[in-house]
Design an enzyme around this catalytic site. Structure first.
Site, PDB file in Angstrom:
ATOM      1  N   HIS A  93     -16.514   8.780  -1.419  1.00 23.54           N
ATOM      2  CA  HIS A  93     -16.631  10.102  -0.793  1.00 23.54           C
ATOM      3  C   HIS A  93     -16.414  11.215  -1.811  1.00 23.54           C
ATOM      4  O   HIS A  93     -15.721  11.041  -2.824  1.00 23.54           O
ATOM      5  CB  HIS A  93     -15.630  10.244   0.355  1.00 23.54           C
ATOM      6  CG  HIS A  93     -14.198  10.156  -0.075  1.00 23.54           C
ATOM      7  ND1 HIS A  93     -13.532  11.199  -0.667  1.00 23.54           N
ATOM      8  CD2 HIS A  93     -13.304   9.135  -0.009  1.00 23.54           C
ATOM      9  CE1 HIS A  93     -12.295  10.843  -0.946  1.00 23.54           C
ATOM     10  NE2 HIS A  93     -12.127   9.582  -0.562  1.00 23.54           N
ATOM     11  N   GLU A 119      -9.835   3.616   3.293  1.00 27.17           N
ATOM     12  CA  GLU A 119      -9.062   3.646   2.056  1.00 27.17           C
ATOM     13  C   GLU A 119      -7.846   2.720   2.180  1.00 27.17           C
ATOM     14  O   GLU A 119      -7.432   2.354   3.287  1.00 27.17           O
ATOM     15  CB  GLU A 119      -8.609   5.089   1.788  1.00 27.17           C
ATOM     16  CG  GLU A 119      -7.710   5.308   0.582  1.00 27.17           C
ATOM     17  CD  GLU A 119      -8.321   4.868  -0.733  1.00 27.17           C
ATOM     18  OE1 GLU A 119      -8.544   3.646  -0.891  1.00 27.17           O
ATOM     19  OE2 GLU A 119      -8.547   5.731  -1.601  1.00 27.17           O
TER      20      GLU A 119
END
EC number: 5.4.2.11
Length: 227
Positions: free
Chosen positions: A8, A86
């Site tokens: 990202h 994550e």
């Protein structure tokens, strides 16, 4: 066969140098620009996708959307999964990395961040920011929702999704985009590239830069490069 990873774009907490993990933060202005630039670069280089995989965290989803939009592929199906989230940083989430290093020492923080098998201090399940209180994970058994992870545990979380969804898609001839996070992508890279537990500590994946893998019929890496 090809596979494209993208971490990202820069998040608001990346910009502030805070541990993020499973905390859901937005992309910064720079992060939005990084995602748009990545989409344009993929289009300029002729990359087309049949399916995209991303996490259930806003910064990865937004990056995936922008990349597909800027490459004129917003119609491409997306599959969102918690398994691509994550790494969960436990009690470190929301803390300033510099201040944490001053408190615990640079070496301890480096180990927490980069070690393959050292866990961070675990977050209490009753903490207001615990994933156990987030409806995104309400369908999961309580013992599956993490309170803190190292890269080893992150790989154990990500790998079933690779084996069940991503790898079969690639082997069926689909052109695959994975828009995820620094550590979930590091975990996948470790598996795909056969990186050792020691060497994975040195692997960094920059925000917003398409990472291309050329793979053989057994999904072994033939070539790896950033666009």
């Amino acid at each position: 066969m090809e596979l494209v990873f993208i971490r990202h774009g820069q998040s608001e907490w990346n910009a502030k140098n805070l541990f993020t993990g499973w905390r859901d933060v937005k992309l910064s202005e720079q992060g939005l620009a990084e995602a748009a630039a990545a989409g344009k670069k993929l289009k300029e280089n002729g990359y087309e996708f049949d399916i995209a995989f991303t996490s259930v965290l806003t910064r990865a989803i937004k990056t995936c959307n922008i990349v597909l939009e800027e490459s004129d592929q917003l119609f491409v199906p997306q599959i969102k999964t918690w398994r691509l989230n994550e790494r969960h940083y436990g009690q470190l989430q929301g803390l300033d990395k510099k201040q944490t290093a001053e408190q615990y020492g640079d070496e301890q923080v480096r180990i927490w961040r980069r070690s393959y098998d050292t866990l961070p201090p675990l977050l209490d399940k009753d903490d207001e920011f615990s994933a156990h209180k987030d409806r995104r994970y309400a369908h999961l058994p309580a013992d599956v929702v993490p309170d803190g992870e190292n890269l080893k545990v992150t790989l154990e979380r990500v790998l079933p999704f690779w084996e069940d969804q991503i790898a079969p898609a690639i082997l069926s001839g689909k052109r695959v985009l994975v828009a995820a996070h620094g550590n979930s992508l590091r975990a996948l890279a470790k598996h795909i590239e056969g990186i050792s537990d020691k060497d994975i500590m040195g692997l960094e994946i920059p925000t917003g830069q398409p990472l291309v893998y050329k793979l053989d019929d057994n999904l072994k890496v033939l070539e790896k490069f950033y666009l």
